[in-house]
Design an enzyme around this catalytic site. Structure first.
Site, PDB file in Angstrom:
ATOM      1  CE1 TYR A   2      -3.858  -2.550   0.208  1.00  0.00           C
ATOM      2  CE2 TYR A   2      -2.700  -3.235   2.405  1.00  0.00           C
ATOM      3  CZ  TYR A   2      -3.546  -3.441   1.294  1.00  0.00           C
ATOM      4  OH  TYR A   2      -4.439  -4.547   1.259  1.00  0.00           O
ATOM      5  N   GLY A 165     -19.126  -3.415   3.209  1.00  0.00           N
ATOM      6  CA  GLY A 165     -19.178  -3.187   1.791  1.00  0.00           C
ATOM      7  C   GLY A 165     -18.580  -2.112   0.992  1.00  0.00           C
ATOM      8  CE  LYS A 212      -9.137   1.132   3.468  1.00  0.00           C
ATOM      9  NZ  LYS A 212      -8.924   1.366   2.198  1.00  0.00           N
ATOM     10  CG  ASN A 222     -16.483   1.398  12.500  1.00  0.00           C
ATOM     11  OD1 ASN A 222     -17.692   1.450  12.354  1.00  0.00           O
ATOM     12  ND2 ASN A 222     -15.744   1.795  11.991  1.00  0.00           N
TER      13      ASN A 222
END
Length: 247
Positions: A2, A165, A212, A222
């Site tokens: 990355y 998703g 993320k 989260n």
């Protein structure tokens, strides 16, 4: 993979060497991935050592084979993007196992590996270490139940990426997991967001998630997953929305 390891390495070094640091290297679980142009057995350690150098670390906690498909080695005058069909996952895995034997990584795993290929790897006579993790795209619209069951049966932990998703990257015409009616209704029932419902569903399946967040509020949401569970009936409701859809 990355292109961020040098920056992360600088940040880690600055923090861990600071007298005000409240955690040590041993408190952290650091993961990286093997790029596809380094799949030949003799190239695996080269890739890892570059990662360790960039991160300014002596070892990784977990090292994953990013994709089960090898690309041509980048130092052979090519751009490292052409598929090399001569390199098998079993060969790459032999190189990965050597990293554990040499103390350069604690655990090794795979990513994006389907049942048939994982079965082949586990059955290979030179496989001496079972993959610790198989990291795959997994969310209510892509539940991959046969893969999850196979991995769990063979002691391979399943980790979900894009567990919501990929709402920030999807095309305008693609379905939005977080707008799924079942998730919205369950969110109202449990006084949670659709994202929290999707994450709780994943956790109750025995998988972990890589999630993320686009804001501190989303990050806090989260992480706030303790103290509640979906009922078995509601888990089945989410199971019914599977579309086998990849983003």
């Amino acid at each position: 993979v990355y292109f961020n390891e040098m920056e992360i390495g600088d940040a880690l070094h600055d923090y861990l060497s600071s007298p005000t640091a409240t955690v040590t290297r041993q408190d952290l679980f650091i993961v990286s991935k093997l790029p596809s142009p380094f799949h030949k057995k003799q190239h695996v350690q080269l890739a890892l050592r570059k990662t360790l150098n960039d991160l300014k670390l002596d070892y990784l906690d977990l090292y994953l084979v990013h994709w089960p498909v090898a690309f041509e080695y980048i130092d052979e005058g090519r751009d490292g993007k052409a598929i090399d069909p001569t390199v098998t996952l079993a060969e790459t895995w032999q190189g990965m196992q050597e990293l554990v034997e040499q103390g350069l990584v604690k655990y090794i795993g795979i990513s994006n590996v389907p049942v048939a290929l994982l079965q082949e790897l586990l059955a290979h006579p030179q496989t001496t270490i079972t993959p610790a993790v198989n990291q795959v795209e997994l969310h209510p619209y892509l539940q991959q139940t046969p893969l999850v069951r196979f991995c769990q049966h063979h002691g391979v932990h399943v980790q979900a990426y894009s567990p919501l998703g990929s709402p920030g990257y999807k095309e305008i015409h693609e379905p939005n997991v977080l707008e799924e009616t079942v998730l919205v209704e369950l969110g109202l029932k449990y006084k949670k967001s659709p994202a929290q419902v999707a994450l709780q569903w994943a956790l109750q399946r025995g998988t972990s998630v890589v999630c993320k967040a686009s804001s501190k509020a989303h990050l806090s949401e989260n992480l706030n997953m303790a103290g509640w569970e979906l009922s078995e009936e509601d888990m089945k409701k989410i199971s019914s929305v599977d579309r086998h859809y990849r983003y």
